[in-house]
Design a protein around this motif. Structure first.
Motif, PDB file in Angstrom:
ATOM      1  N   ARG A  53       2.542  67.945   6.856  1.00 40.66           N
ATOM      2  CA  ARG A  53       3.448  68.442   5.818  1.00 40.66           C
ATOM      3  C   ARG A  53       3.253  69.949   5.611  1.00 40.66           C
ATOM      4  O   ARG A  53       4.215  70.698   5.523  1.00 40.66           O
ATOM      5  CB  ARG A  53       3.202  67.696   4.509  1.00 40.66           C
ATOM      6  N   ILE A  54       1.999  70.379   5.533  1.00 44.14           N
ATOM      7  CA  ILE A  54       1.702  71.793   5.314  1.00 44.14           C
ATOM      8  C   ILE A  54       2.209  72.631   6.480  1.00 44.14           C
ATOM      9  O   ILE A  54       2.889  73.644   6.281  1.00 44.14           O
ATOM     10  CB  ILE A  54       0.188  72.014   5.105  1.00 44.14           C
ATOM     11  N   ALA A  55       1.891  72.214   7.703  1.00 42.87           N
ATOM     12  CA  ALA A  55       2.300  72.984   8.889  1.00 42.87           C
ATOM     13  C   ALA A  55       3.823  73.116   8.961  1.00 42.87           C
ATOM     14  O   ALA A  55       4.353  74.206   9.220  1.00 42.87           O
ATOM     15  CB  ALA A  55       1.757  72.337  10.157  1.00 42.87           C
ATOM     16  N   ALA A  56       4.525  72.021   8.720  1.00 41.90           N
ATOM     17  CA  ALA A  56       5.991  72.055   8.782  1.00 41.90           C
ATOM     18  C   ALA A  56       6.569  72.938   7.679  1.00 41.90           C
ATOM     19  O   ALA A  56       7.494  73.717   7.918  1.00 41.90           O
ATOM     20  CB  ALA A  56       6.544  70.633   8.680  1.00 41.90           C
ATOM     21  N   ALA A  57       6.027  72.818   6.457  1.00 44.21           N
ATOM     22  CA  ALA A  57       6.546  73.622   5.341  1.00 44.21           C
ATOM     23  C   ALA A  57       6.298  75.103   5.563  1.00 44.21           C
ATOM     24  O   ALA A  57       7.185  75.927   5.318  1.00 44.21           O
ATOM     25  CB  ALA A  57       5.913  73.162   4.025  1.00 44.21           C
ATOM     26  N   VAL A  58       5.108  75.465   6.038  1.00 44.26           N
ATOM     27  CA  VAL A  58       4.818  76.879   6.293  1.00 44.26           C
ATOM     28  C   VAL A  58       5.761  77.424   7.356  1.00 44.26           C
ATOM     29  O   VAL A  58       6.287  78.529   7.224  1.00 44.26           O
ATOM     30  CB  VAL A  58       3.336  77.081   6.686  1.00 44.26           C
ATOM     31  N   ASP A  59       6.008  76.646   8.406  1.00 49.24           N
ATOM     32  CA  ASP A  59       6.918  77.100   9.463  1.00 49.24           C
ATOM     33  C   ASP A  59       8.322  77.325   8.906  1.00 49.24           C
ATOM     34  O   ASP A  59       8.964  78.340   9.203  1.00 49.24           O
ATOM     35  CB  ASP A  59       6.950  76.091  10.602  1.00 49.24           C
TER      36      ASP A  59
END
Length: 108
Positions: A53-59
């Motif tokens: 979730r974090i990786a996708a949101a940051v991207d």
């Protein structure tokens, strides 16, 4: 690098539709939100779901809100992640106003 203007390229309607996949979705998974002088720090349980979730949101956020800076800390032994979201002066106020303007997001 000079500070970029505090502006999101998404409309309010787009933000509402995509909130679960952006910072509001990550913030909904946070166990703690702390103010920083130039942003916020989110403490999030160290799970594989939250990592994704974090990786996708940051991207996604770096594309629509290029003024934001992200520092993800992944401690040893399964301790919670921390995500610092910062930017130029006014970023903290922007993030708090954004959170207040959107309906609560249920974590996935």
């Amino acid at each position: 690098m000079p500070d970029l203007p505090i502006a999101c390229s998404l409309s309010v309607d787009e933000l509402r539709l995509r909130a679960a996949d952006l910072l509001p979705g990550v913030a909904a998974a946070a166990t703690k939100v702390e103010p920083l002088p130039d942003g916020v720090r989110l403490t999030i349980a160290a799970t594989s779901t939250n990592w994704t979730r974090i990786a996708a949101a940051v991207d996604r956020e770096r594309q629509c809100c290029p003024f934001l800076r992200f520092i993800l800390t992944v401690p040893a032994a399964g301790a919670p992640f921390t995500l610092d979201v910062t930017g130029p002066p006014g970023t903290q106020e922007y993030l708090l106003a954004l959170a207040a303007a959107l309906p609560p997001v249920a974590p996935k």
